[in-house]
Write a protein that holds these residues in place. Sequence first.
Motif, PDB file in Angstrom:
ATOM      1  N   SER A 110     -17.600  -9.945  11.975  1.00  0.00           N
ATOM      2  CA  SER A 110     -17.312 -11.471  12.915  1.00  0.00           C
ATOM      3  C   SER A 110     -16.066 -11.550  13.160  1.00  0.00           C
ATOM      4  O   SER A 110     -15.589 -12.696  14.062  1.00  0.00           O
ATOM      5  CB  SER A 110     -17.508 -12.475  11.487  1.00  0.00           C
ATOM      6  N   ARG A 111     -14.977 -10.645  13.199  1.00  0.00           N
ATOM      7  CA  ARG A 111     -13.408 -10.852  14.007  1.00  0.00           C
ATOM      8  C   ARG A 111     -13.131  -9.492  14.334  1.00  0.00           C
ATOM      9  O   ARG A 111     -13.466  -8.495  13.910  1.00  0.00           O
ATOM     10  CB  ARG A 111     -12.726 -11.315  12.438  1.00  0.00           C
ATOM     11  N   TYR A 112     -12.181  -9.644  15.078  1.00  0.00           N
ATOM     12  CA  TYR A 112     -11.689  -8.225  15.804  1.00  0.00           C
ATOM     13  C   TYR A 112     -11.176  -7.372  14.623  1.00  0.00           C
ATOM     14  O   TYR A 112     -11.079  -6.150  14.744  1.00  0.00           O
ATOM     15  CB  TYR A 112     -10.531  -8.609  16.653  1.00  0.00           C
ATOM     16  N   ILE A 137     -16.632 -12.124  19.443  1.00  0.00           N
ATOM     17  CA  ILE A 137     -15.253 -11.504  19.024  1.00  0.00           C
ATOM     18  C   ILE A 137     -14.330 -11.852  20.119  1.00  0.00           C
ATOM     19  O   ILE A 137     -14.670 -11.506  21.350  1.00  0.00           O
ATOM     20  CB  ILE A 137     -15.435 -10.372  18.645  1.00  0.00           C
TER      21      ILE A 137
END
Length: 205
Positions: free
Chosen positions: A175-177, A200
């Motif tokens: 869900s995130r870089y 992202i």
Amino acid sequence: NVKGDKNVGGVVGNFHYSVLHDAFSINIVKGREVVGGLLGFVALRYYVEDPAIHRSYSASIVKTPEDNSGEYEGYGFANMWTGAADSTNCFFDSTVVGHVDADGGANMNGLSTAEMLKQATFKDYDFETVWEIQEGKSYPYFKGMDPMLPSMIKDDGSINAMQGEGTEESPYLISRYKDLKYIGKYEYKTDLYYKLADHIYVWDV
């Protein structure tokens, strides 16, 4: 080992309007958000007896990923949101705990492992009928138990940065870089299952 997602603690994850006396946690406690060595999220009110948390300690390793601002949502003892009630004679081992909030999340300073192995540190602990300690060798432990030694705490190298189990039925959720950067490291092997869970956005990379 204790593993969860949000509000994770070595003894209790969500501790609401309750009382806890004479407790300890020697664990590896892992979660994504609000992770405490003894307790996760603590909410106390004025009608709870004071102190609500008494004669308790944590010698746990707390592992949680960095948030977007580079901070950790881990706490050496607990994330405490309190009214009049508070904690007394409570400690955490700052030598082993890892990357956490500086005051343990409970307005207390962590102690070194050497300090945690001394009976004099644990004032008001009942070493006649409740607790035992091997001076200079063990943390306090309940009578009848095997001694709790610092050597019992071993980091397994995992960090629990992503939700899921890495299986086809329950893939790790990206869900995130920063989640992408974990792949191939720690427990996130390249032969496991992953799923993109959100957009992202990448800036300044």
